[in-house]
Design a protein around this motif. Structure first.
Motif, PDB file in Angstrom:
ATOM      1  N   VAL A 176     -22.510  42.490 -35.094  1.00 46.50           N
ATOM      2  CA  VAL A 176     -21.320  42.706 -35.916  1.00 46.50           C
ATOM      3  C   VAL A 176     -21.709  43.212 -37.300  1.00 46.50           C
ATOM      4  O   VAL A 176     -21.131  44.170 -37.815  1.00 46.50           O
ATOM      5  N   SER A 177     -22.694  42.563 -37.917  1.00 51.67           N
ATOM      6  CA  SER A 177     -23.081  42.952 -39.284  1.00 51.67           C
ATOM      7  C   SER A 177     -23.681  44.352 -39.315  1.00 51.67           C
ATOM      8  O   SER A 177     -23.420  45.134 -40.231  1.00 51.67           O
ATOM      9  N   SER A 178     -24.476  44.690 -38.295  1.00 52.03           N
ATOM     10  CA  SER A 178     -25.057  46.030 -38.230  1.00 52.03           C
ATOM     11  C   SER A 178     -23.970  47.081 -38.031  1.00 52.03           C
ATOM     12  O   SER A 178     -24.012  48.162 -38.640  1.00 52.03           O
ATOM     13  N   ALA A 179     -22.980  46.763 -37.192  1.00 48.30           N
ATOM     14  CA  ALA A 179     -21.859  47.686 -36.987  1.00 48.30           C
ATOM     15  C   ALA A 179     -21.072  47.882 -38.280  1.00 48.30           C
ATOM     16  O   ALA A 179     -20.687  49.005 -38.623  1.00 48.30           O
ATOM     17  N   ALA A 180     -20.834  46.785 -39.013  1.00 49.66           N
ATOM     18  CA  ALA A 180     -20.091  46.875 -40.273  1.00 49.66           C
ATOM     19  C   ALA A 180     -20.836  47.711 -41.291  1.00 49.66           C
ATOM     20  O   ALA A 180     -20.237  48.538 -41.995  1.00 49.66           O
ATOM     21  N   PHE A 181     -22.152  47.499 -41.385  1.00 47.38           N
ATOM     22  CA  PHE A 181     -22.934  48.288 -42.337  1.00 47.38           C
ATOM     23  C   PHE A 181     -22.945  49.760 -41.948  1.00 47.38           C
ATOM     24  O   PHE A 181     -22.817  50.651 -42.804  1.00 47.38           O
ATOM     25  N   SER A 182     -23.099  50.049 -40.659  1.00 43.01           N
ATOM     26  CA  SER A 182     -23.103  51.439 -40.202  1.00 43.01           C
ATOM     27  C   SER A 182     -21.756  52.107 -40.459  1.00 43.01           C
ATOM     28  O   SER A 182     -21.689  53.289 -40.796  1.00 43.01           O
ATOM     29  N   LEU A 183     -20.679  51.335 -40.310  1.00 48.94           N
ATOM     30  CA  LEU A 183     -19.345  51.857 -40.609  1.00 48.94           C
ATOM     31  C   LEU A 183     -19.235  52.211 -42.090  1.00 48.94           C
ATOM     32  O   LEU A 183     -18.738  53.284 -42.457  1.00 48.94           O
ATOM     33  N   GLY A 184     -19.712  51.316 -42.959  1.00 50.21           N
ATOM     34  CA  GLY A 184     -19.712  51.596 -44.393  1.00 50.21           C
ATOM     35  C   GLY A 184     -20.602  52.770 -44.747  1.00 50.21           C
ATOM     36  O   GLY A 184     -20.275  53.582 -45.626  1.00 50.21           O
ATOM     37  N   PHE A 185     -21.728  52.883 -44.058  1.00 49.53           N
ATOM     38  CA  PHE A 185     -22.634  54.012 -44.253  1.00 49.53           C
ATOM     39  C   PHE A 185     -21.932  55.322 -43.924  1.00 49.53           C
ATOM     40  O   PHE A 185     -22.003  56.303 -44.683  1.00 49.53           O
ATOM     41  N   GLY A 186     -21.229  55.348 -42.797  1.00 52.63           N
ATOM     42  CA  GLY A 186     -20.511  56.556 -42.416  1.00 52.63           C
ATOM     43  C   GLY A 186     -19.424  56.902 -43.410  1.00 52.63           C
ATOM     44  O   GLY A 186     -19.213  58.071 -43.737  1.00 52.63           O
ATOM     45  N   GLY A 187     -18.715  55.874 -43.915  1.00 52.84           N
ATOM     46  CA  GLY A 187     -17.648  56.116 -44.879  1.00 52.84           C
ATOM     47  C   GLY A 187     -18.143  56.603 -46.214  1.00 52.84           C
ATOM     48  O   GLY A 187     -17.392  57.223 -46.981  1.00 52.84           O
ATOM     49  N   ASN A 188     -19.420  56.365 -46.513  1.00 54.01           N
ATOM     50  CA  ASN A 188     -19.987  56.803 -47.791  1.00 54.01           C
ATOM     51  C   ASN A 188     -20.894  58.018 -47.589  1.00 54.01           C
ATOM     52  O   ASN A 188     -20.536  59.139 -47.932  1.00 54.01           O
ATOM     53  N   ASP A 189     -22.055  57.820 -46.998  1.00 48.82           N
ATOM     54  CA  ASP A 189     -23.000  58.926 -46.840  1.00 48.82           C
ATOM     55  C   ASP A 189     -22.492  60.007 -45.900  1.00 48.82           C
ATOM     56  O   ASP A 189     -22.840  61.179 -46.051  1.00 48.82           O
ATOM     57  N   GLY A 190     -21.677  59.620 -44.922  1.00 46.13           N
ATOM     58  CA  GLY A 190     -21.166  60.615 -43.987  1.00 46.13           C
ATOM     59  C   GLY A 190     -20.291  61.667 -44.638  1.00 46.13           C
ATOM     60  O   GLY A 190     -20.097  62.761 -44.085  1.00 46.13           O
ATOM     61  N   GLN A 191     -19.754  61.366 -45.820  1.00 43.49           N
ATOM     62  CA  GLN A 191     -18.817  62.290 -46.466  1.00 43.49           C
ATOM     63  C   GLN A 191     -19.431  63.133 -47.581  1.00 43.49           C
ATOM     64  O   GLN A 191     -18.794  64.081 -48.058  1.00 43.49           O
ATOM     65  N   LYS A 192     -20.624  62.784 -48.012  1.00 39.20           N
ATOM     66  CA  LYS A 192     -21.140  63.412 -49.232  1.00 39.20           C
ATOM     67  C   LYS A 192     -21.407  64.903 -49.052  1.00 39.20           C
ATOM     68  O   LYS A 192     -20.993  65.723 -49.863  1.00 39.20           O
ATOM     69  N   THR A 193     -22.091  65.254 -47.983  1.00 36.34           N
ATOM     70  CA  THR A 193     -22.389  66.663 -47.766  1.00 36.34           C
ATOM     71  C   THR A 193     -21.138  67.457 -47.420  1.00 36.34           C
ATOM     72  O   THR A 193     -20.990  68.606 -47.843  1.00 36.34           O
TER      73      THR A 193
END
Length: 355
Positions: A176-193
């Motif tokens: 669960v925690s890894s999924a939550a972090f990956s979701l947050g990662f996508g919402g942040n780093d996934g959008q930068k480029t």
């Protein structure tokens, strides 16, 4: 001109891929270190939840990257090309050395350098840059505090429970925690480029609105944005999220070892606390459109959990090397990308906008 735009977009997508490679460690280092998941399953799990972020978050971080760092009147294909070349070069070097740097801050430095060197500091958006620099300190500090207190909380709750029982339970909870972090990662780093590519396409379309290729890439987006707003085409969203997930699957294994083993010995409860504290930080900042570093956040979180076992449990030499990479990223990429753009202007005759 269209050919250069297409080449620049391809390089930007390559940057997105390398971002996933370097920052893959952020999402899976803890879950691998605690043996909650084997490496291949961990990267697949992380990649899936990164893509899911596309359906959860608005494009707030992309908008900040596209319109909140430099004045968009300066933006053209050559400036973005210089920014990307400087950023990719720095990320490649640091990934080879196993240093978990911030790809987002490399991109920020890449944007600042050409504008500052050629147009001057008056065309930088100082408030946006100041906010990003502030969160170089705030995001890892918040991760450290949350990680420390979460771990203390669970230590108190399970103080009379057998260690094996706690480890078994928290290995499952790390999914669960890894999924939550990956979701947050996508919402942040996934959008930068994608924010940078979107503003490039808007600029290129405005310069040549009759070009058929530019109409296909961004024409509808320009109309949807009212000609002066911010819009990310659907094809760009899926491509950027897909490539960052692919980069995660490829993985920067040296960086994963640095974060998973090099900072502190992690047990399942600590891995869960580090990931959850990082996830909370990333999700909150993504909702407010603040492009923070996932690397900084998870590093602070791991240090915070390690501190519950005592100061000596943290490997401060490794932490020092990581901090130096953080400190140097923006200024180094500013210089590299700025010099690349100056060389393009003076040696290749690249035109400079008359502002």
């Amino acid at each position: 001109m269209v050919a250069i735009v297409l080449i620049t977009v391809i390089i930007a997508l390559l940057f997105n891929f390398t971002n996933g490679m370097n920052d893959a460690a952020n999402c899976i280092a803890s879950v691998i270190a605690t043996k909650a998941l084997p490496p291949k399953a961990a990267v697949a799990w992380a990649a899936f939840w990164q893509i899911m972020a596309l359906f959860v978050f608005d494009m707030t971080v992309a908008s900040t990257m596209g319109k909140g760092i430099v004045n968009e009147v300066c933006i053209d294909v050559y400036l973005i090309l210089a920014a990307l070349l400087g950023s990719v070069l720095w990320i490649f070097i640091c990934t080879k050395l196993g240093l978990p740097i911030s790809a987002s801050h490399a991109l920020v430095g890449g944007l600042i350098g050409p504008v500052w060197f050629v147009y001057g500091s008056q065309y930088l958006i100082h408030s946006g840059i100041a906010l990003i620099i502030a969160f170089i300190v705030i995001s890892p500090l918040l991760g450290t505090v949350l990680g420390f207190f979460l771990n203390c909380l669970f230590m108190a709750i399970f103080r009379h429970t057998k260690v094996k029982t706690v480890d078994r339970s928290f290995r499952r909870m790390q999914l669960v925690s890894s999924a939550a972090f990956s979701l947050g990662f996508g919402g942040n780093d996934g959008q930068k480029t994608m924010g940078v590519i979107a503003i490039l396409l808007a600029s290129a379309f405005a310069a040549d609105p009759d070009n058929r290729i530019m109409q296909l890439l961004y024409g509808n987006g320009f109309l949807a944005a009212g000609g002066d707003g911010f819009f990310v085409p659907v094809w760009l969203k899926f491509t950027c999220y897909g490539l960052i997930a692919l980069g995660t699957i490829t993985g920067g294994w040296k960086v994963i070892r640095t974060l998973g083993d090099g900072l502190s010995k992690l047990y399942p409860v600590q891995g869960f606390c580090a990931e959850m504290s990082g996830a909370i930080t990333l999700i909150i900042t993504a909702l407010f459109g603040i492009p923070v570093s996932t690397t900084h956040t998870i590093t602070g979180s791991i240090i915070g959990t390690g501190l519950t076992k005592g100061v000596k449990n943290v490997k401060w030499l490794t932490a020092k090397n990581i901090v130096w990479a953080w400190v140097l990223t923006i200024p180094c990429v500013i210089v590299v990308s700025g010099l690349i753009y100056l060389a393009m202007v003076h040696w290749l005759g690249v035109p400079v906008k008359a502002l």
